[in-house]
Design a protein around this motif. Structure first.
Motif, PDB file in Angstrom:
ATOM      1  N   ASP A  97       5.203   0.160  24.365  1.00 37.38           N
ATOM      2  CA  ASP A  97       5.314   0.290  22.907  1.00 37.38           C
ATOM      3  C   ASP A  97       6.776   0.335  22.464  1.00 37.38           C
ATOM      4  O   ASP A  97       7.156  -0.303  21.474  1.00 37.38           O
ATOM      5  CB  ASP A  97       4.596   1.558  22.430  1.00 37.38           C
ATOM      6  N   GLU A 132       8.733  -2.519  20.283  1.00 40.77           N
ATOM      7  CA  GLU A 132       9.351  -2.133  19.023  1.00 40.77           C
ATOM      8  C   GLU A 132      10.789  -2.649  18.939  1.00 40.77           C
ATOM      9  O   GLU A 132      11.279  -2.992  17.861  1.00 40.77           O
ATOM     10  CB  GLU A 132       9.334  -0.602  18.902  1.00 40.77           C
ATOM     11  N   LYS A 139       0.581  -4.489  19.619  1.00 38.56           N
ATOM     12  CA  LYS A 139       0.714  -3.034  19.547  1.00 38.56           C
ATOM     13  C   LYS A 139      -0.634  -2.352  19.745  1.00 38.56           C
ATOM     14  O   LYS A 139      -0.733  -1.328  20.440  1.00 38.56           O
ATOM     15  CB  LYS A 139       1.312  -2.628  18.199  1.00 38.56           C
ATOM     16  N   HIS A 154      10.684  -7.027  18.905  1.00 37.78           N
ATOM     17  CA  HIS A 154      10.048  -7.823  17.850  1.00 37.78           C
ATOM     18  C   HIS A 154      11.061  -8.279  16.796  1.00 37.78           C
ATOM     19  O   HIS A 154      10.906  -9.336  16.182  1.00 37.78           O
ATOM     20  CB  HIS A 154       8.891  -7.030  17.214  1.00 37.78           C
TER      21      HIS A 154
END
Length: 356
Positions: free
Chosen positions: A53, A57, A41, A60
């Motif tokens: 990003d 998100e 990140k 993960h």
């Protein structure tokens, strides 16, 4: 010596090793989620876009559960070997874990796909294939594809033979494609129209079938046109795709040139007639100042001298109104100035010998 013996005994204890693998899977998943993902990140924050990003998100969590379930699977195998349980138990448990992982990854990939499409929409040009109106189409296609892929892998997980299913799906697809060929034709034509962009919403178009009007909506299946009579016509995209389209709003601007042809009698002062027609054009509010209108002497006709007034109007739909106003003004001015507009005449010579 006692410590080594203790370790040896623990390593031979299936229950202890199963608990150890579960604990290690939690630790590994935590390290990935907190340390590695956190590092990624920070690296991605330096990029000029937030696309990476958002995708990170989303992904993960599936990575976290993949590591966690992998540890669970090993622990279950150890327990089964230790307590000599039925192999079917291992098959069922692993099938459940694998199915859960497939579902989690499918949902994550679909969300990532939607984010990619929305990002591409912001970067796309006006005539690009990806437009706001095509987003629902991409969502539907993405759902279908991911659903079929997920079902395929779930069936493999449970050792279900997919050969017969694939063959049946192929036959069913052929039948559906044949039954819905018109719908599919309109669908693909709509996609090609959006990509090629021969017209856009708000344009004034003419089709070779005679339909003419403003484009109100371009859909996946059809295009809606509002005619000059305030009647909305819905035309299948497959029909439009195979038609000649005249886009009167196309080009560098919406301005359109109109032509009014008129004849005056031989012997008439041509320059004076040009001046009258030019004055009428300049006084008409619908005629554009730029490009300037002009009058041209076209040819010597059979009954008179042919002249033509050329002028530009702002909107294609004004053509009929402006031609009416200019033609009426020219006719009235010619009558006022005693300028003759000839009609076709024929001179017949009779040979008297033919009358005998």
């Amino acid at each position: 010596m006692e410590f080594k013996t203790l370790l040896l005994n623990l390593s031979n204890n299936g229950l202890f090793m199963a608990v150890l693998y579960v604990a290690l899977s939690f630790v590994g998943a935590y390290i990935l989620d907190r340390i590695l993902i956190g590092l990624l990140k920070k690296i991605m924050m330096k990029s000029t876009t937030d696309l990476d990003d958002k995708i990170l998100e989303i992904l993960h969590r599936p990575l976290y559960f993949s590591i966690l379930f992998f540890g669970f699977s090993i622990a279950i195998e150890l327990l089964l070997n230790t307590y000599e349980l039925e192999p079917s138990v291992s098959f069922i448990v692993n099938g459940i874990l694998s199915t859960a992982i497939i579902i989690i990854w499918s949902l994550a990939l679909f969300r990532s796909f939607i984010i990619l499409i929305q990002w591409a929409l912001k970067k796309s040009r006006q005539n690009s294939f990806i437009q706001a109106k095509t987003i629902p189409l991409f969502e539907t296609i993405g759902k279908i594809v991911l659903f079929l892929v997920a079902i395929y892998f779930i069936m493999l997980t449970w050792d279900i033979d997919v050969t017969a299913w694939v063959a049946s799906a192929g036959v069913l697809s052929a039948v559906l494609a044949f039954a819905a060929k018109d719908t599919l034709g309109n669908l693909f034509a709509g996609i090609f129209i959006m990509v090629d962009s021969p017209y856009k919403e708000g344009d004034y178009i003419n089709l070779d079938a005679g339909e003419r009007g403003h484009v109100r909506h371009i859909g996946i299946r059809s295009t809606r046109i509002m005619t000059r009579d305030d009647v909305e016509i819905t035309i299948p995209n497959s029909v439009i795709a195979n038609s000649k389209i005249i886009n009167e709003s196309g080009g560098p601007h919406e301005k359109e040139r109109i032509r009014i042809s008129v004849e005056v009698a031989y012997g008439t002062d041509v320059e004076y007639v040009k001046k009258i027609m030019m004055d009428i054009a300049l006084s008409e509010g619908y005629i554009c100042d730029e490009p300037k209108p002009r009058v041209r002497f076209r040819e010597f006709g059979a009954s008179g001298l042919k002249l033509q007034l050329l002028g530009w109007i702002e909107k294609p739909e004004q053509r009929g109104l402006v031609i009416d106003k200019l033609s009426t003004a020219i006719y009235n001015k010619f009558n006022e100035e005693k300028i003759e507009i000839p009609f076709p005449q024929r001179t017949i010579h009779i040979n008297k010998s033919d009358l005998k």
